[in-house]
Design a protein around this motif. Structure first.
Motif, PDB file in Angstrom:
ATOM      1  N   PHE A  19       0.821  -1.223   0.000  1.00 14.09           N
ATOM      2  CA  PHE A  19       0.000   0.000   0.000  1.00 14.09           C
ATOM      3  C   PHE A  19       0.851   1.269   0.000  1.00 14.09           C
ATOM      4  CE2 PHE A  19      -3.121   3.013   2.018  1.00 14.09           C
ATOM      5  CZ  PHE A  19      -4.031   2.993   0.982  1.00 14.09           C
ATOM      6  N   MET A  20       1.664   1.481   1.040  1.00 19.95           N
ATOM      7  CA  MET A  20       2.508   2.673   1.097  1.00 19.95           C
ATOM      8  C   MET A  20       3.668   2.425   2.057  1.00 19.95           C
ATOM      9  SD  MET A  20       3.001   5.684  -0.076  1.00 19.95           S
ATOM     10  CE  MET A  20       4.335   6.807   0.318  1.00 19.95           C
ATOM     11  N   ASP A  21       4.878   2.662   1.563  1.00 23.78           N
ATOM     12  CA  ASP A  21       6.090   2.486   2.367  1.00 23.78           C
ATOM     13  C   ASP A  21       6.527   3.842   2.926  1.00 23.78           C
ATOM     14  OD1 ASP A  21       8.566   1.803   3.416  1.00 23.78           O
ATOM     15  OD2 ASP A  21       9.563   1.784   1.460  1.00 23.78           O
ATOM     16  N   SER A  22       6.657   3.924   4.242  1.00 16.45           N
ATOM     17  CA  SER A  22       7.016   5.207   4.868  1.00 16.45           C
ATOM     18  C   SER A  22       8.500   5.345   5.171  1.00 16.45           C
ATOM     19  CB  SER A  22       6.227   5.386   6.169  1.00 16.45           C
ATOM     20  OG  SER A  22       6.711   4.487   7.171  1.00 16.45           O
ATOM     21  N   ASN A  23       9.247   4.235   5.148  1.00 11.56           N
ATOM     22  CA  ASN A  23      10.637   4.310   5.620  1.00 11.56           C
ATOM     23  C   ASN A  23      11.680   3.874   4.591  1.00 11.56           C
ATOM     24  OD1 ASN A  23      10.232   1.579   5.599  1.00 11.56           O
ATOM     25  ND2 ASN A  23      10.557   1.263   7.803  1.00 11.56           N
ATOM     26  N   GLY A  24      11.258   3.639   3.346  1.00 16.40           N
ATOM     27  CA  GLY A  24      12.222   3.385   2.287  1.00 16.40           C
ATOM     28  C   GLY A  24      12.803   1.996   2.238  1.00 16.40           C
ATOM     29  N   ASP A  25      12.207   1.044   2.971  1.00 10.35           N
ATOM     30  CA  ASP A  25      12.747  -0.334   2.918  1.00 10.35           C
ATOM     31  C   ASP A  25      12.096  -1.167   1.820  1.00 10.35           C
ATOM     32  OD1 ASP A  25      10.251  -0.857   3.983  1.00 10.35           O
ATOM     33  OD2 ASP A  25      10.984  -1.905   5.766  1.00 10.35           O
ATOM     34  N   GLY A  26      11.184  -0.552   1.054  1.00  9.40           N
ATOM     35  CA  GLY A  26      10.554  -1.253  -0.063  1.00  9.40           C
ATOM     36  C   GLY A  26       9.319  -2.036   0.300  1.00  9.40           C
ATOM     37  N   ILE A  27       8.943  -1.990   1.588  1.00  4.62           N
ATOM     38  CA  ILE A  27       7.792  -2.749   2.079  1.00  4.62           C
ATOM     39  C   ILE A  27       6.773  -1.774   2.655  1.00  4.62           C
ATOM     40  CG2 ILE A  27       7.020  -4.428   3.804  1.00  4.62           C
ATOM     41  CD1 ILE A  27       9.893  -5.657   3.566  1.00  4.62           C
ATOM     42  N   GLY A  28       5.537  -1.872   2.202  1.00  6.02           N
ATOM     43  CA  GLY A  28       4.477  -1.051   2.773  1.00  6.02           C
ATOM     44  C   GLY A  28       4.364  -1.284   4.263  1.00  6.02           C
ATOM     45  N   ASP A  29       3.890  -0.261   4.997  1.00  9.24           N
ATOM     46  CA  ASP A  29       3.872  -0.384   6.451  1.00  9.24           C
ATOM     47  C   ASP A  29       2.700   0.395   7.049  1.00  9.24           C
ATOM     48  OD1 ASP A  29       4.817   2.320   6.352  1.00  9.24           O
ATOM     49  OD2 ASP A  29       6.877   1.570   6.241  1.00  9.24           O
TER      50      ASP A  29
END
Length: 561
Positions: A19-29
């Protein structure tokens, strides 16, 4: 039927990883979800179904849970989750969590203990059997290919897993297991969640003895479904769950139930039986499958699709409640599947939305459906992440299947079609992440994204917004009975809804051809008002009791007697 908040609600499903990644690790969170809540408010949805965010080794993307009371590290913290819930509730959005209790992860402490010895206190939390003649206890096939049985070296026997070998089935015959489940449900409800979507909930009761199934010619294994779907104690278990947990909260419940008929649907959802509010059925998800099943892609059989949905509409009316969906995290994108994701992408996406949202039941929108996201055609199996897709491919390649044909099936039906990242804008990786996404982004994000949709008053997004708002002001959409018309047409999906002195005529052209549709005699002499349509040009398309439909056109008329 009693009025309930979940009957006129529209549910939006979020698959958190994409959905949306907030911290740049490539995984939505979870913080990514919180950051996008105003987008959901703009759309008008009032309920979010959140796919699992619990602690998990991620063998099946979170549907293998190792700690039911903890948040997966990749998604954030419990504080992040609590902040998200608080922000949802501030906006009038309710949260429905996924409940995955047919099985746990093999890394759950219960199973870690259970596999150690036959006299372990947790042994009976799972389903164990001795092998037969040096083979598995029976011949059932897993949903993810191969046997449902996995050998356990320390105890010299096998445990049951209907899905991955890292998803051992819980033993619902054990009262302690049921008690544990009810306690973890209360844990989340007491935190303020507004309901549960219950994963494969009609598989929790197995036929005693786990009988051998019938093997189809050319197959190594039998499906076994008749022995674990809608099993002998499933209604007893759900009524117990309702009495001990569900009835004590003002919540919404929806069960994922494969292999059900409308009669099953009534048993699960009739309010007098005190089980669930609604179920997901899958009968209409097979209308583009050939004789060899899901991966054997066939053209849409529209007549069959209509008859299936009409049957569920009429048989549950006044006796139960329907869930309405085209898309979810396990299904390909509907505009590619039943529509035209090329020239008529916008028109066919709006048509499919109209067709669904005017039926009786609670509609579900899967993330990206509201902007017309499409299937993806990754060039290589290496680009895919879905365990079901990968296992099927490897198994069939080993048997000599043609690689090109296999990839065609994957492009049409893989669950990863729904799991490519949400397309927010035209920036790199569709604005989903500043890092490397866990799965590739659909390359068409430059043309298809939420930013563009919100800037275009005629976009699919605003069409969904209008449909959602209509349910609030038109009781006929929620309460009306359903009548299929033109049922043998291979191009048109048309139906009537009736409520008190009102009628809706819903016309949907499922082709790129122009159609002339005759109105039923029952509307003769009545004046119809055009309620909504998916073409910007709203010139009158009807005269003398008939309507001319353009390619993929959808029009709804409202009649009052």
């Amino acid at each position: 039927m009693e009025k309930q908040w979940w009957k006129d609600a529209v549910v939006y499903q979020i698959y958190p990883r994409s959905f949306m990644d907030s911290n740049g690790d490539g995984i939505g969170d979870i913080p990514g979800i919180t950051a996008k809540l105003d987008y959901l408010t703009a759309l008008g949805v009032e309920v979010v179904w959140l796919s699992p965010v619990y602690q998990s080794p991620n063998d099946d993307n979170g549907y293998d849970i190792s700690d039911y009371r903890a948040i997966m590290d990749e998604f954030g913290t419990m504080e992040d989750w609590e902040r998200m819930l608080d922000e949802m509730h501030k906006r009038g959005i309710r949260l429905v969590m996924d409940l995955v209790v047919n099985h746990s992860s093999d890394e759950h402490p219960w199973f870690v203990e259970a596999r150690k010895s036959k006299d372990n206190p947790y042994r009976d939390y799972y389903v164990w059997r001795d092998g037969k003649n040096g083979r598995e206890p029976n011949n059932w096939e897993s949903f993810f290919s191969g046997s449902v049985w996995e050998y356990n070296e320390p105890t010299g026997d096998y445990y049951l897993h209907l899905f991955s070998k890292k998803q051992p089935d819980l033993n619902w015959e054990n009262e302690k297991v049921r008690s544990e489940v009810y306690e973890l449900m209360k844990f989340w409800l007491d935190k303020g969640v507004d309901g549960f979507r219950m994963d494969v909930i009609n598989m929790i009761s197995k036929v005693p003895g786990l009988p051998v199934g019938n093997v189809e010619p050319g197959s190594e294994y039998a499906s076994g479904a008749q022995y674990y779907m809608n099993g002998p104690r499933v209604h007893e278990f759900l009524q117990e769950m309702n009495e001990q947990v569900l009835s004590r909260y003002d919540i919404m419940t929806v069960g994922e139930t494969g292999g059900v008929t409308p009669e099953h649907g009534v048993l699960y959802t009739n309010p007098e039986r005190k089980e669930l509010n609604m179920i997901f059925q899958f009968e209409h998800m097979d209308v583009d499958s050939g004789p060899l099943g899901k991966w054997d892609v066939a053209p849409l059989d529209l007549v069959r699709l209509k008859k299936i949905l009409a049957k569920w509409q009429t048989d549950l009316h006044g006796r139960g409640w329907n869930s309405l969906y085209w898309d979810n995290h396990d299904q390909p994108r509907v505009v590619s599947r039943f529509g035209d994701d090329g020239k008529y992408r916008v028109e066919s996406a709006k048509m499919l939305a109209t067709c669904l949202h005017f039926m009786q039941g609670t509609p579900y929108i899967y993330q990206g459906e509201e902007i017309g996201m499409t299937n993806v055609q990754f060039p290589s199996i290496e680009d895919y992440r879905d365990i079901e897709t990968i296992n099927m491919y490897n198994e069939r390649i080993a048997k000599g299947f043609d690689q090109v044909e296999l990839m065609k099936g994957i492009h049409a039906k893989s669950r990863d079609n729904a799991r490519t990242p949400m397309q927010w804008d035209e920036r790199e990786n569709a604005g989903f992440t500043d890092g490397t996404p866990w799965i590739g982004v659909n390359p068409n994000y430059h043309e298809i994204n939420a930013k563009q949709a919100m800037e275009d008053k005629n976009s699919i997004f605003y069409y969904y917004k209008e449909l959602i708002a209509m349910r609030k002001r038109l009781p006929i959409m929620v309460e009306g009975s359903f009548e299929l018309i033109h049922e043998d047409s291979t191009s048109l999906f048309a139906y009537l809804r009736h409520y008190e002195n009102e009628t809706l005529l819903v016309l949907n052209n499922f082709t790129a051809d122009e159609l002339t549709v005759e109105w039923p005699d029952s509307l003769s002499g009545l004046k119809g008002e055009r309620l909504i349509g998916n073409y910007e040009d709203v010139e009158s398309r009807s005269a003398d009791g008939e309507t001319n439909l353009r390619p993929w056109e959808s029009i709804v008329y409202h009649f009052r007697k």
